[in-house]
Design a protein around this motif. Structure first.
Motif, PDB file in Angstrom:
ATOM      1  N   PHE A   1      11.848   2.476 -17.742  1.00 56.87           N
ATOM      2  CA  PHE A   1      11.999   2.772 -19.165  1.00 56.87           C
ATOM      3  C   PHE A   1      11.471   4.154 -19.559  1.00 56.87           C
ATOM      4  O   PHE A   1      11.578   4.551 -20.716  1.00 56.87           O
ATOM      5  N   GLY A   2      10.863   4.861 -18.619  1.00 58.98           N
ATOM      6  CA  GLY A   2      10.338   6.175 -18.940  1.00 58.98           C
ATOM      7  C   GLY A   2       9.042   6.155 -19.714  1.00 58.98           C
ATOM      8  O   GLY A   2       8.678   7.141 -20.349  1.00 58.98           O
ATOM      9  N   THR A   3       8.314   5.023 -19.671  1.00 60.08           N
ATOM     10  CA  THR A   3       7.015   4.930 -20.341  1.00 60.08           C
ATOM     11  C   THR A   3       6.077   4.086 -19.510  1.00 60.08           C
ATOM     12  O   THR A   3       6.481   3.065 -18.935  1.00 60.08           O
ATOM     13  N   ALA A   4       4.810   4.506 -19.444  1.00 58.62           N
ATOM     14  CA  ALA A   4       3.788   3.743 -18.742  1.00 58.62           C
ATOM     15  C   ALA A   4       2.922   2.937 -19.696  1.00 58.62           C
ATOM     16  O   ALA A   4       1.962   2.295 -19.264  1.00 58.62           O
ATOM     17  N   ASP A   5       3.257   2.954 -20.977  1.00 58.44           N
ATOM     18  CA  ASP A   5       2.499   2.178 -21.956  1.00 58.44           C
ATOM     19  C   ASP A   5       2.888   0.703 -21.841  1.00 58.44           C
ATOM     20  O   ASP A   5       4.049   0.344 -22.083  1.00 58.44           O
ATOM     21  N   VAL A   6       1.919  -0.123 -21.477  1.00 51.82           N
ATOM     22  CA  VAL A   6       2.227  -1.516 -21.169  1.00 51.82           C
ATOM     23  C   VAL A   6       2.776  -2.247 -22.388  1.00 51.82           C
ATOM     24  O   VAL A   6       3.745  -3.025 -22.283  1.00 51.82           O
ATOM     25  N   ALA A   7       2.194  -2.023 -23.557  1.00 55.21           N
ATOM     26  CA  ALA A   7       2.681  -2.701 -24.761  1.00 55.21           C
ATOM     27  C   ALA A   7       4.129  -2.344 -25.042  1.00 55.21           C
ATOM     28  O   ALA A   7       4.940  -3.202 -25.431  1.00 55.21           O
ATOM     29  N   THR A   8       4.490  -1.070 -24.826  1.00 54.74           N
ATOM     30  CA  THR A   8       5.872  -0.644 -25.050  1.00 54.74           C
ATOM     31  C   THR A   8       6.805  -1.276 -24.024  1.00 54.74           C
ATOM     32  O   THR A   8       7.922  -1.702 -24.362  1.00 54.74           O
ATOM     33  N   VAL A   9       6.350  -1.348 -22.766  1.00 58.44           N
ATOM     34  CA  VAL A   9       7.168  -1.976 -21.725  1.00 58.44           C
ATOM     35  C   VAL A   9       7.428  -3.438 -22.066  1.00 58.44           C
ATOM     36  O   VAL A   9       8.567  -3.925 -21.979  1.00 58.44           O
ATOM     37  N   LEU A  10       6.381  -4.166 -22.443  1.00 60.59           N
ATOM     38  CA  LEU A  10       6.555  -5.579 -22.795  1.00 60.59           C
ATOM     39  C   LEU A  10       7.481  -5.734 -23.988  1.00 60.59           C
ATOM     40  O   LEU A  10       8.335  -6.642 -24.026  1.00 60.59           O
ATOM     41  N   HIS A  11       7.329  -4.873 -24.984  1.00 59.78           N
ATOM     42  CA  HIS A  11       8.194  -4.938 -26.173  1.00 59.78           C
ATOM     43  C   HIS A  11       9.654  -4.722 -25.785  1.00 59.78           C
ATOM     44  O   HIS A  11      10.547  -5.427 -26.285  1.00 59.78           O
ATOM     45  N   ARG A  12       9.890  -3.777 -24.912  1.00 61.21           N
ATOM     46  CA  ARG A  12      11.264  -3.511 -24.481  1.00 61.21           C
ATOM     47  C   ARG A  12      11.840  -4.693 -23.700  1.00 61.21           C
ATOM     48  O   ARG A  12      12.985  -5.113 -23.927  1.00 61.21           O
ATOM     49  N   LEU A  13      11.074  -5.215 -22.791  1.00 63.02           N
ATOM     50  CA  LEU A  13      11.534  -6.358 -22.009  1.00 63.02           C
ATOM     51  C   LEU A  13      11.811  -7.568 -22.896  1.00 63.02           C
ATOM     52  O   LEU A  13      12.778  -8.309 -22.685  1.00 63.02           O
TER      53      LEU A  13
ATOM     54  N   LEU B   1       0.940 -20.273 -27.828  1.00 65.65           N
ATOM     55  CA  LEU B   1       2.163 -19.487 -28.009  1.00 65.65           C
ATOM     56  C   LEU B   1       1.824 -18.019 -28.230  1.00 65.65           C
ATOM     57  O   LEU B   1       2.480 -17.118 -27.670  1.00 65.65           O
ATOM     58  N   SER B   2       0.808 -17.762 -29.038  1.00 71.44           N
ATOM     59  CA  SER B   2       0.419 -16.394 -29.344  1.00 71.44           C
ATOM     60  C   SER B   2      -0.046 -15.658 -28.092  1.00 71.44           C
ATOM     61  O   SER B   2       0.252 -14.466 -27.917  1.00 71.44           O
ATOM     62  N   TYR B   3      -0.771 -16.351 -27.216  1.00 70.65           N
ATOM     63  CA  TYR B   3      -1.235 -15.702 -25.989  1.00 70.65           C
ATOM     64  C   TYR B   3      -0.047 -15.228 -25.160  1.00 70.65           C
ATOM     65  O   TYR B   3      -0.042 -14.105 -24.638  1.00 70.65           O
ATOM     66  N   PHE B   4       0.958 -16.065 -25.016  1.00 68.38           N
ATOM     67  CA  PHE B   4       2.143 -15.672 -24.256  1.00 68.38           C
ATOM     68  C   PHE B   4       2.869 -14.497 -24.919  1.00 68.38           C
ATOM     69  O   PHE B   4       3.326 -13.576 -24.241  1.00 68.38           O
ATOM     70  N   ARG B   5       2.982 -14.532 -26.226  1.00 68.58           N
ATOM     71  CA  ARG B   5       3.680 -13.444 -26.917  1.00 68.58           C
ATOM     72  C   ARG B   5       2.964 -12.112 -26.699  1.00 68.58           C
ATOM     73  O   ARG B   5       3.606 -11.072 -26.579  1.00 68.58           O
ATOM     74  N   THR B   6       1.640 -12.152 -26.663  1.00 66.07           N
ATOM     75  CA  THR B   6       0.859 -10.917 -26.552  1.00 66.07           C
ATOM     76  C   THR B   6       0.808 -10.395 -25.125  1.00 66.07           C
ATOM     77  O   THR B   6       0.845  -9.174 -24.900  1.00 66.07           O
ATOM     78  N   HIS B   7       0.760 -11.273 -24.145  1.00 64.54           N
ATOM     79  CA  HIS B   7       0.446 -10.857 -22.779  1.00 64.54           C
ATOM     80  C   HIS B   7       1.594 -10.962 -21.792  1.00 64.54           C
ATOM     81  O   HIS B   7       1.418 -10.592 -20.619  1.00 64.54           O
ATOM     82  N   THR B   8       2.734 -11.495 -22.200  1.00 65.16           N
ATOM     83  CA  THR B   8       3.873 -11.588 -21.285  1.00 65.16           C
ATOM     84  C   THR B   8       5.121 -11.071 -21.978  1.00 65.16           C
ATOM     85  O   THR B   8       5.132 -10.822 -23.185  1.00 65.16           O
ATOM     86  N   ALA B   9       6.177 -10.934 -21.176  1.00 63.58           N
ATOM     87  CA  ALA B   9       7.464 -10.475 -21.705  1.00 63.58           C
ATOM     88  C   ALA B   9       8.426 -11.628 -21.959  1.00 63.58           C
ATOM     89  O   ALA B   9       9.605 -11.405 -22.218  1.00 63.58           O
ATOM     90  N   MET B  10       7.933 -12.843 -21.921  1.00 64.86           N
ATOM     91  CA  MET B  10       8.812 -13.999 -22.023  1.00 64.86           C
ATOM     92  C   MET B  10       9.510 -14.067 -23.373  1.00 64.86           C
ATOM     93  O   MET B  10       8.926 -13.726 -24.410  1.00 64.86           O
ATOM     94  N   ALA B  11      10.768 -14.535 -23.342  1.00 66.49           N
ATOM     95  CA  ALA B  11      11.519 -14.756 -24.570  1.00 66.49           C
ATOM     96  C   ALA B  11      10.924 -15.938 -25.327  1.00 66.49           C
ATOM     97  O   ALA B  11      10.324 -16.841 -24.741  1.00 66.49           O
ATOM     98  N   GLU B  12      11.106 -15.933 -26.643  1.00 68.45           N
ATOM     99  CA  GLU B  12      10.532 -16.985 -27.485  1.00 68.45           C
ATOM    100  C   GLU B  12      10.984 -18.369 -27.049  1.00 68.45           C
ATOM    101  O   GLU B  12      10.204 -19.329 -27.026  1.00 68.45           O
TER     102      GLU B  12
END
Length: 562
Positions: A287-299, A478-489
């Motif tokens: 994705f051209g970014t090493a920011d983990v939060a951005t990577v997870l958001h994109r995924l 649910l919140s823990y998964f949303r924050t720390h993984t890329a899983m779909a809802e």
């Protein structure tokens, strides 16, 4: 008199293994039918607590008789069998003592109706005897569900109530079943050897016996259970009487260790922290970014990373299986003869099941090993995870391990069919990373999918223990998964509900993988340049599935001979 010589002890041990296999089959006759064991095709489980206690007592006697056999007079193979017996017998007692059926109401694997609506249709009806057995089994549905209902009532009376939203989901699933008689998954077709009148008799039993019993069970859930069920903020076992002891027992069953839930929780937190570097490295490439939060958001949110067609999902899985099968000979000293079939998850289970699961072949060859992949709602499912899931469920994961175990005909049948969760799921999770070593992933995006699967399994250690030992609410999980993984809802909700329905099972994956990796590092250190992966894999895989302490002893014994 106790057997005192090697041959006499070996014969005794073989008999004890057969006795315990019979207890396991009696606890779950549908599993026995799926495995290809004879004599169980007309039966359903006996849910009454008195029946379960009797089976647990029988398992306890087997454990004690196994313990009294002197390991010094046993062969190496028999010593492994003895250790497997003691663990498996103890697991029966732990499960019974946890009284999970009292409060297990869900639409997932552990549901009392799951075996009926999803597993039973996989048992073939190929001749007149099987047809008659199938009809008798359908006729046993009313007393089976009535006994399950009695267990739920006993649970309510003792304060061991189920979780409300899981009860609601079960009611919805049964409503869908009852609304579609023509699509009844129990309308099992008779093959050429079945009697000509089988279909008509089957349909009459379904209409007059089975469906009214399901409606009665559904009515009990709606009228008597739902109003007394626990809210989602008190969803874990720690909120029910005896829940802490029950959870400890289930941790023993699924991890095959005595690890404290707090230690597992902290291990999960540490693993989550360690995955950040891998997200950053692959995120920069993909994705051209090493920011983990951005990577997870994109995924998590990019619609371009979702499927568009169920056919794509099946085609991708089948291609990944064939690539893995073609490469496997270079990485394993022995491979199973049986091939892995890929199918879509049955329609009746798509709403409640996760992305995929595997069902082992039957011993009699009437059903192959099947990798079921969920093709429903493709636009909600990420495309980048499927290869890792396929390598987990099929080859080099579950199919390779379980099919090979079935073919170890020199072992007692109990060991060929044994599935201690930490070993089975630990191997499959190890296989996801092994697939990367094998060069099986298509590109860096699917390798990033492998990392997302890792973070899911690390999160399981945190969330399962959070719910059942630390009193987390479902919303916090649910919140823990949303924050720390890329899983779909969609998948997050299914994950958390699965942990609520089957406490501690989710702990087995990472627990087992970490142990296999530790044993591999120890072997590499001990053997140095003499270490080869295919020999190590042969040692891990050619004794059947083992409790982790037994696996460690087996690897150590092998190293001592090198």
């Amino acid at each position: 008199m106790e057997p005192s010589t090697g041959p006499r002890a070996s014969v005794a041990l073989s008999g004890l293994a057969d006795d315990l296999l019979a207890i396991q089959a009696e606890r779950n006759p549908i599993w026995a039918s799926l495995a290809g064991l004879t004599g169980w095709d007309d039966r359903l489980p006996e849910p009454a607590e008195s029946a379960e206690r009797e089976l647990a007592a029988g398992a306890g006697r087997i454990a004690e008789q196994s313990r009294r056999l002197d390991p010094a007079v046993l062969t190496a193979a028999d010593r492994i069998t003895r250790a497997v017996l003691m663990h498996a017998a103890g697991a029966v007692a732990d499960i019974v003592n946890a009284r999970v059926l009292d409060h297990t109401v869900s639409d997932t694997f552990t549901s009392p109706t799951h075996g009926l609506l999803v597993n039973l249709p996989l048992v073939p009806v190929s001749d007149a005897d099987q047809a008659e057995a199938y009809l008798r089994r359908l006729g046993a549905v009313p007393p089976y569900l009535a006994a399950v209902a009695d267990r739920h009532r006993a649970g309510l009376a003792s304060g061991r109530s189920p979780v409300a939203h899981l009860v609601s989901a079960t009611i919805d699933r049964l409503d869908r079943y009852l609304a579609d008689p023509g699509g009844d998954p129990l309308r099992q077709p008779g093959r050429d050897g079945a009697p000509a009148d089988f279909a008509g008799r089957r349909d009459r039993v379904l209409a007059d016996v089975v469906r009214p019993a399901v409606a009665d069970y559904r009515r009990l859930l709606a009228d008597d259970v739902l109003g007394h069920a626990r809210p989602s903020d008190r969803a874990g076992l720690c909120w029910v009487p005896g829940g802490d002891d029950a959870y400890a027992a289930l941790v023993r069953v699924h991890t095959t260790t005595n690890t404290d839930p707090d230690d597992l929780h902290h291990t999960g937190l540490e693993l989550m922290d360690g995955l950040a570097d891998e997200y950053a490295e692959l995120g920069a490439t993909v994705f051209g970014t090493a920011d983990v939060a951005t990577v997870l958001h994109r995924l998590r949110g990019d619609p371009a990373l979702r499927w568009t067609d169920p056919a794509q999902i099946l085609a991708t899985s089948r291609d990944a299986v064939r690539r893995a099968e073609a490469a496997a000979a270079d990485w394993f000293g022995r491979l199973p003869a049986g091939r892995c079939e890929v199918r879509a998850v049955p329609e009746v289970a798509t709403k409640s099941m996760g992305s995929a699961y595997y069902t082992a072949a039957s011993l009699n060859g009437t059903r192959p090993g099947i990798f079921f992949v969920n093709t429903s709602d493709p636009g909600e499912r990420p495309c980048y995870q499927l290869e890792a899931v396929t390598f987990h469920e099929a080859v080099p994961g579950h199919h390779l391990q379980l099919a090979l175990a079935q073919e170890l005909t020199d072992l007692p049948l109990l060991r060929r069919l044994s599935t201690p969760t930490a070993y089975v799921e630990g191997w499959a999770l190890y296989a996801e990373r092994l697939a990367d070593e094998m060069g099986l992933y298509s590109d860096d995006l699917t390798r990033l999918g492998m990392i997302t699967e890792d973070s899911c399994r690390a999160a399981r250690l945190v969330v399962d223990t959070g719910l059942h030992a630390h009193g987390w609410s479902r919303s916090r999980a649910l919140s823990y998964f949303r924050t720390h993984t890329a899983m779909a809802e969609l998948e997050i909700a299914q994950e958390v509900d699965r942990y609520l329905a089957e406490p501690a099972q989710a702990l087995s994956y990472m627990t087992g993988r970490l142990e296999i990796e530790r044993l591999r590092r120890a072997a590499e250190t001990t053997l140095g340049p003499r270490f080869t992966l295919n020999t190590f894999h042969n040692t891990i895989l050619t004794h059947g599935a083992l409790p982790l302490p037994v696996l460690e002893s087996t690897v150590n014994d092998w190293l001592a001979t090198q």
